[in-house]
Motif scaffolding. Structure first.
Motif, PDB file in Angstrom:
ATOM      1  N   VAL A 259       0.867  -1.172   0.000  1.00  0.00           N
ATOM      2  CA  VAL A 259       0.000   0.000   0.000  1.00  0.00           C
ATOM      3  C   VAL A 259       0.903   1.221   0.000  1.00  0.00           C
ATOM      4  O   VAL A 259       1.907   1.261   0.703  1.00  0.00           O
ATOM      5  CB  VAL A 259      -0.900  -0.006   1.257  1.00  0.00           C
ATOM      6  CG1 VAL A 259      -1.741   1.243   1.330  1.00  0.00           C
ATOM      7  CG2 VAL A 259      -1.791  -1.241   1.259  1.00  0.00           C
TER       8      VAL A 259
ATOM      9  N   GLY B  23      -3.349   4.219  -1.494  1.00  0.00           N
ATOM     10  CA  GLY B  23      -3.764   3.450  -2.657  1.00  0.00           C
ATOM     11  C   GLY B  23      -2.837   2.259  -2.810  1.00  0.00           C
ATOM     12  O   GLY B  23      -1.835   2.135  -2.094  1.00  0.00           O
TER      13      GLY B  23
ATOM     14  N   ILE C  81      -8.119  -3.690   3.420  1.00  0.00           N
ATOM     15  CA  ILE C  81      -7.698  -2.511   4.169  1.00  0.00           C
ATOM     16  C   ILE C  81      -8.290  -2.504   5.573  1.00  0.00           C
ATOM     17  O   ILE C  81      -7.745  -1.877   6.489  1.00  0.00           O
ATOM     18  CB  ILE C  81      -8.044  -1.218   3.382  1.00  0.00           C
ATOM     19  CG1 ILE C  81      -7.157  -0.081   3.832  1.00  0.00           C
ATOM     20  CG2 ILE C  81      -9.493  -0.883   3.477  1.00  0.00           C
ATOM     21  CD1 ILE C  81      -5.736  -0.232   3.447  1.00  0.00           C
TER      22      ILE C  81
ATOM     23  N   LEU D 144      -9.108  -2.886  -0.903  1.00  0.00           N
ATOM     24  CA  LEU D 144      -8.541  -1.784  -1.668  1.00  0.00           C
ATOM     25  C   LEU D 144      -8.142  -2.346  -3.021  1.00  0.00           C
ATOM     26  O   LEU D 144      -7.269  -3.190  -3.122  1.00  0.00           O
ATOM     27  CB  LEU D 144      -7.330  -1.212  -0.926  1.00  0.00           C
ATOM     28  CG  LEU D 144      -6.666   0.028  -1.495  1.00  0.00           C
ATOM     29  CD1 LEU D 144      -7.656   1.186  -1.563  1.00  0.00           C
ATOM     30  CD2 LEU D 144      -5.466   0.426  -0.657  1.00  0.00           C
TER      31      LEU D 144
ATOM     32  N   ASP E  48      -8.466   2.510  -6.433  1.00  0.00           N
ATOM     33  CA  ASP E  48      -9.186   3.009  -5.252  1.00  0.00           C
ATOM     34  C   ASP E  48      -8.283   3.919  -4.427  1.00  0.00           C
ATOM     35  O   ASP E  48      -7.071   3.750  -4.386  1.00  0.00           O
ATOM     36  CB  ASP E  48      -9.655   1.856  -4.352  1.00  0.00           C
ATOM     37  CG  ASP E  48     -10.803   1.067  -4.953  1.00  0.00           C
ATOM     38  OD1 ASP E  48     -11.375   1.518  -5.950  1.00  0.00           O
ATOM     39  OD2 ASP E  48     -11.106  -0.014  -4.405  1.00  0.00           O
TER      40      ASP E  48
ATOM     41  N   VAL F 266      -8.297   5.661  -0.388  1.00  0.00           N
ATOM     42  CA  VAL F 266      -8.947   5.679   0.916  1.00  0.00           C
ATOM     43  C   VAL F 266      -8.235   6.715   1.776  1.00  0.00           C
ATOM     44  O   VAL F 266      -7.010   6.794   1.784  1.00  0.00           O
ATOM     45  CB  VAL F 266      -8.875   4.289   1.597  1.00  0.00           C
ATOM     46  CG1 VAL F 266      -9.407   4.345   3.015  1.00  0.00           C
ATOM     47  CG2 VAL F 266      -9.649   3.264   0.794  1.00  0.00           C
TER      48      VAL F 266
END
Length: 182
Positions: free
Chosen positions: A63, A87, A97, A125, A129, A131
């Motif tokens: 990530v 992401g 996630i 994720l 995407d 977040v």
């Protein structure tokens, strides 16, 4: 000089049967040893494959921290909220996630914030995407971040892949608002 020894037909048969029994015993021992070696080789091959798959997931399923900002409740005050946008890294498989662990450690290593999101907007994720994760330093962290402070953010995915991001608070604050880029 040479003595000629005559043998009975009965003796000759006994020697042949004894040799045959020893030969069969050797073949049986060799077959058992070969079976053990083949079984061990198969076990080691399966273990190597699973270790390789786990290692690949740890390396490739990462990530990335795309951005980090800090917010202050008053202009020029300490950073009391950190917001990060995350992401997937290039080539990563989807990452759960909700099971990813977020840890924020200040530069004195005396205040640790561990956070699991639980059920964020998206559980997995996926590629593309984004977040946002918010850390409220007033309630979750031992202290707010001052000008020039540094904090280390570590994200650990369920596969064990870790991403480390160093967040630096600008010194001095630019004074143009209540948000700063970390």
């Amino acid at each position: 000089m040479f003595e000629n020894i005559e043998r009975d037909a009965d003796e000759r048969g006994q020697v042949g049967i004894g040799t045959l029994i020893v030969f069969i015993a050797l073949v049986l021992v060799a077959a058992i040893a070969a079976g053990v070696l083949i079984n061990t080789a198969g076990f080691l091959q399966n273990q190597a494959e699973s270790t390789g798959e786990e290692s690949t997931q740890q390396v490739s399923n990462n990530v990335e921290v795309l951005s980090a900002t800090g917010s202050m409740s008053s202009s020029g005050g300490p950073v009391d909220t950190v917001t990060i946008t995350i992401g997937l890294g290039p080539g990563s498989d989807p990452v759960n996630i909700g099971e990813t662990r977020f840890e924020l450690l200040d530069e004195q290593a005396n205040a640790v914030l561990g956070k699991n999101l639980g059920t964020p907007v998206t559980t997995n994720l996926e590629e593309g995407d984004r977040v946002q994760v918010e850390f409220d330093l007033d309630s979750d962290f031992a202290q707010n971040l001052q000008e020039g402070d540094e904090a280390e953010l570590t994200l650990t995915t369920p596969d064990g892949s870790q991403t480390v991001e160093v967040l630096n608070v600008p010194d001095p604050f630019d004074g143009s608002g209540n948000d700063v880029r970390l």
